[in-house]
Motif scaffolding. Structure first.
Motif, PDB file in Angstrom:
ATOM      1  N   ARG A 188       4.060 -21.418 -21.963  1.00 22.85           N
ATOM      2  CA  ARG A 188       3.239 -22.502 -21.414  1.00 22.85           C
ATOM      3  C   ARG A 188       4.001 -23.823 -21.497  1.00 22.85           C
ATOM      4  O   ARG A 188       4.516 -24.183 -22.569  1.00 22.85           O
ATOM      5  CB  ARG A 188       1.929 -22.612 -22.189  1.00 22.85           C
ATOM      6  CG  ARG A 188       0.965 -23.659 -21.645  1.00 22.85           C
ATOM      7  CD  ARG A 188      -0.347 -23.618 -22.397  1.00 22.85           C
ATOM      8  NE  ARG A 188      -1.283 -24.605 -21.871  1.00 22.85           N
ATOM      9  CZ  ARG A 188      -2.527 -24.765 -22.298  1.00 22.85           C
ATOM     10  NH1 ARG A 188      -2.978 -23.974 -23.283  1.00 22.85           N
ATOM     11  NH2 ARG A 188      -3.314 -25.682 -21.770  1.00 22.85           N
ATOM     12  N   PRO A 189       4.096 -24.582 -20.399  1.00 18.86           N
ATOM     13  CA  PRO A 189       4.834 -25.850 -20.430  1.00 18.86           C
ATOM     14  C   PRO A 189       4.099 -26.915 -21.228  1.00 18.86           C
ATOM     15  O   PRO A 189       2.865 -26.903 -21.333  1.00 18.86           O
ATOM     16  CB  PRO A 189       4.934 -26.234 -18.952  1.00 18.86           C
ATOM     17  CG  PRO A 189       3.778 -25.561 -18.300  1.00 18.86           C
ATOM     18  CD  PRO A 189       3.578 -24.267 -19.049  1.00 18.86           C
ATOM     19  N   ARG A 190       4.877 -27.830 -21.773  1.00 21.11           N
ATOM     20  CA  ARG A 190       4.318 -28.918 -22.570  1.00 21.11           C
ATOM     21  C   ARG A 190       4.228 -30.217 -21.779  1.00 21.11           C
ATOM     22  O   ARG A 190       3.282 -30.989 -21.935  1.00 21.11           O
ATOM     23  CB  ARG A 190       5.189 -29.146 -23.816  1.00 21.11           C
ATOM     24  CG  ARG A 190       5.407 -27.896 -24.648  1.00 21.11           C
ATOM     25  CD  ARG A 190       6.302 -28.149 -25.832  1.00 21.11           C
ATOM     26  NE  ARG A 190       6.593 -26.914 -26.558  1.00 21.11           N
ATOM     27  CZ  ARG A 190       6.904 -26.843 -27.841  1.00 21.11           C
ATOM     28  NH1 ARG A 190       6.972 -27.955 -28.567  1.00 21.11           N
ATOM     29  NH2 ARG A 190       7.146 -25.685 -28.412  1.00 21.11           N
ATOM     30  N   ASP A 204      10.553 -27.129 -22.706  1.00 16.44           N
ATOM     31  CA  ASP A 204      10.093 -26.551 -21.446  1.00 16.44           C
ATOM     32  C   ASP A 204      11.218 -25.856 -20.683  1.00 16.44           C
ATOM     33  O   ASP A 204      10.954 -25.060 -19.774  1.00 16.44           O
ATOM     34  CB  ASP A 204       9.490 -27.637 -20.549  1.00 16.44           C
ATOM     35  CG  ASP A 204       8.077 -28.019 -20.954  1.00 16.44           C
ATOM     36  OD1 ASP A 204       7.456 -27.258 -21.725  1.00 16.44           O
ATOM     37  OD2 ASP A 204       7.592 -29.071 -20.483  1.00 16.44           O
ATOM     38  N   VAL A 256      12.999 -36.862 -13.308  1.00 20.55           N
ATOM     39  CA  VAL A 256      11.577 -37.138 -13.509  1.00 20.55           C
ATOM     40  C   VAL A 256      11.436 -38.650 -13.608  1.00 20.55           C
ATOM     41  O   VAL A 256      11.871 -39.265 -14.591  1.00 20.55           O
ATOM     42  CB  VAL A 256      11.029 -36.463 -14.779  1.00 20.55           C
ATOM     43  CG1 VAL A 256       9.521 -36.678 -14.879  1.00 20.55           C
ATOM     44  CG2 VAL A 256      11.365 -34.972 -14.789  1.00 20.55           C
ATOM     45  N   LEU A 297       6.541 -30.682 -18.412  1.00 22.58           N
ATOM     46  CA  LEU A 297       6.927 -30.455 -17.027  1.00 22.58           C
ATOM     47  C   LEU A 297       5.966 -29.502 -16.327  1.00 22.58           C
ATOM     48  O   LEU A 297       5.298 -28.692 -16.972  1.00 22.58           O
ATOM     49  CB  LEU A 297       8.343 -29.880 -16.970  1.00 22.58           C
ATOM     50  CG  LEU A 297       9.456 -30.734 -17.588  1.00 22.58           C
ATOM     51  CD1 LEU A 297      10.778 -29.983 -17.530  1.00 22.58           C
ATOM     52  CD2 LEU A 297       9.568 -32.081 -16.886  1.00 22.58           C
ATOM     53  N   SER A 298       5.945 -29.596 -15.013  1.00 22.59           N
ATOM     54  CA  SER A 298       5.176 -28.629 -14.233  1.00 22.59           C
ATOM     55  C   SER A 298       5.992 -27.349 -14.084  1.00 22.59           C
ATOM     56  O   SER A 298       7.211 -27.338 -14.285  1.00 22.59           O
ATOM     57  CB  SER A 298       4.854 -29.195 -12.848  1.00 22.59           C
ATOM     58  OG  SER A 298       6.042 -29.284 -12.066  1.00 22.59           O
ATOM     59  N   GLN A 299       5.332 -26.283 -13.710  1.00 28.08           N
ATOM     60  CA  GLN A 299       6.039 -25.018 -13.500  1.00 28.08           C
ATOM     61  C   GLN A 299       7.028 -25.149 -12.341  1.00 28.08           C
ATOM     62  O   GLN A 299       8.123 -24.560 -12.386  1.00 28.08           O
ATOM     63  CB  GLN A 299       5.035 -23.897 -13.243  1.00 28.08           C
ATOM     64  CG  GLN A 299       5.580 -22.496 -13.460  1.00 28.08           C
ATOM     65  CD  GLN A 299       5.805 -22.163 -14.941  1.00 28.08           C
ATOM     66  OE1 GLN A 299       5.852 -23.048 -15.791  1.00 28.08           O
ATOM     67  NE2 GLN A 299       5.956 -20.880 -15.239  1.00 28.08           N
ATOM     68  N   ASP A 300       6.689 -25.926 -11.325  1.00 24.09           N
ATOM     69  CA  ASP A 300       7.605 -26.136 -10.202  1.00 24.09           C
ATOM     70  C   ASP A 300       8.858 -26.886 -10.656  1.00 24.09           C
ATOM     71  O   ASP A 300       9.969 -26.577 -10.200  1.00 24.09           O
ATOM     72  CB  ASP A 300       6.911 -26.917  -9.087  1.00 24.09           C
ATOM     73  CG  ASP A 300       5.925 -26.058  -8.293  1.00 24.09           C
ATOM     74  OD1 ASP A 300       5.980 -24.812  -8.409  1.00 24.09           O
ATOM     75  OD2 ASP A 300       5.098 -26.647  -7.563  1.00 24.09           O
ATOM     76  N   GLN A 301       8.694 -27.870 -11.520  1.00 25.44           N
ATOM     77  CA  GLN A 301       9.847 -28.605 -12.024  1.00 25.44           C
ATOM     78  C   GLN A 301      10.760 -27.698 -12.845  1.00 25.44           C
ATOM     79  O   GLN A 301      11.986 -27.780 -12.735  1.00 25.44           O
ATOM     80  CB  GLN A 301       9.393 -29.796 -12.871  1.00 25.44           C
ATOM     81  CG  GLN A 301       8.792 -30.943 -12.071  1.00 25.44           C
ATOM     82  CD  GLN A 301       8.217 -32.023 -12.957  1.00 25.44           C
ATOM     83  OE1 GLN A 301       7.536 -31.736 -13.948  1.00 25.44           O
ATOM     84  NE2 GLN A 301       8.475 -33.279 -12.610  1.00 25.44           N
ATOM     85  N   ARG A 302      10.169 -26.858 -13.641  1.00 26.43           N
ATOM     86  CA  ARG A 302      10.976 -25.936 -14.452  1.00 26.43           C
ATOM     87  C   ARG A 302      11.741 -24.963 -13.557  1.00 26.43           C
ATOM     88  O   ARG A 302      12.939 -24.714 -13.767  1.00 26.43           O
ATOM     89  CB  ARG A 302      10.079 -25.174 -15.422  1.00 26.43           C
ATOM     90  CG  ARG A 302       9.307 -26.054 -16.379  1.00 26.43           C
ATOM     91  CD  ARG A 302       8.200 -25.281 -17.065  1.00 26.43           C
ATOM     92  NE  ARG A 302       8.681 -24.559 -18.240  1.00 26.43           N
ATOM     93  CZ  ARG A 302       7.996 -23.590 -18.835  1.00 26.43           C
ATOM     94  NH1 ARG A 302       6.833 -23.192 -18.336  1.00 26.43           N
ATOM     95  NH2 ARG A 302       8.479 -23.008 -19.915  1.00 26.43           N
TER      96      ARG A 302
END
Length: 297
Positions: A10-12, A103, A30, A14-19
């Motif tokens: 689970r990201p802290r 992340d 960012v 960042l978004s999942q798209d950014q990762r």
């Protein structure tokens, strides 16, 4: 951890798209992530250091000074190991950006080093940083290391922001010695000439923006047309990535676990890595190396 394993956590911040973008392209920008009061506090400390540099005539333990530096016009190229020079820098290294790193490398994060780079515009003071990759400076057992850059002032294109070659982290590692066998910390001109510059991405941003690039990503920065441009750089790795050469920017905080827990097993990437010179005798900066100012490099 593999990218798939990291993305499953689970990201802290960042978004999942950014990762996913980071893993695909080898970098991330960012904008305006860091609170304005945090940036202002770091900038105030940094300006105090620049004032202190007026008393220094040569590079030393704290400062790497540009040619032309003097009491009347301080030109600091780098504050070395800022995490050791002032508590504010170390507190920052352990705060929000450590969550950002988690992340991207997984929940267990080790600090590697920090530096604070400047650029100065003026006759005889070219401040471009040539194309290079980071991991050859400090090889690790895997390629999780990354660097987070924080713009302490607004950094438009004319200020010489970080520029990356997108997806180059998936390509080869380059020899960063010259043809005479001297370490220069940059790609050979013939290798640089083969880069696909259509994939070059400039990363300007307002104060408080962060850049992130993987240790294999080819990057550099163009000359600035303005004075200053303080860029605070903090390098980290997954806790299961262990360095196997001397840290060129050794700090007492090296290998401090800033998130999660220490690793008991090293993760080994089978891909080879170029070995740098023995840094145990000291290291000045990439600026000095690329300018051939120190024959030992």
């Amino acid at each position: 951890m593999t990218p798939e394993e990291v993305l499953a956590q689970r990201p802290r911040v960042l978004s999942q798209d950014q990762r996913a973008f980071y893993f695909d392209e080898g970098y991330l920008l960012v904008e305006s992530l860091i609170p304005a009061d945090t940036v202002a506090a770091l900038l105030s400390v940094t300006e105090d250091f620049v004032e202190q540099s007026r008393k220094q005539a040569a590079s030393g333990r704290v400062f790497d000074l540009a040619p032309g530096h003097g009491a009347e016009q301080p030109m600091v190229r780098r504050i070395k190991n800022p995490d050791e020079q002032h508590q504010a820098y170390w507190d920052y290294a352990c705060d929000l950006i450590a969550d950002v790193v988690a992340d991207l490398v997984g929940s267990d994060v080790a600090f590697h080093h920090a530096k604070l780079n400047f650029k100065w515009h003026g006759p005889g003071n070219e401040d471009a940083v040539q194309w290079h990759q980071d991991i050859q400076f400090y090889p690790h057992t895997n390629y999780s290391p990354l660097t987070v850059g924080t713009y302490l002032t607004d950094t438009p294109k004319e200020a010489g922001p970080l520029t990356v070659i997108a997806a180059s982290h998936k390509g080869p590692l380059y020899d960063q010695y010259d043809d005479e066998g001297q370490w220069v910390g940059a790609l050979k001109p013939r290798d640089a000439a083969k880069l696909d510059l259509s994939k070059a991405v400039s990363l300007p941003g307002p104060a408080g923006s962060i850049t992130i690039h993987n240790c294999r990503t080819v990057h550099g920065s163009p000359p600035s047309k303005a004075n200053g441009r303080p860029l605070l750089l903090n390098a980290y790795s997954a806790a299961d990535a262990f360095p196997y050469t001397v840290n060129p920017a050794f700090t007492s905080h090296a290998r401090t676990i800033v998130r999660g827990k220490a690793a008991r097993w090293a993760h080994h990437d089978p891909r080879p890595c170029l070995i740098p010179p023995d840094w145990s005798g000291g290291y000045s900066s990439i600026f000095a190396a690329q300018a051939h100012e120190d024959a030992a490099e």
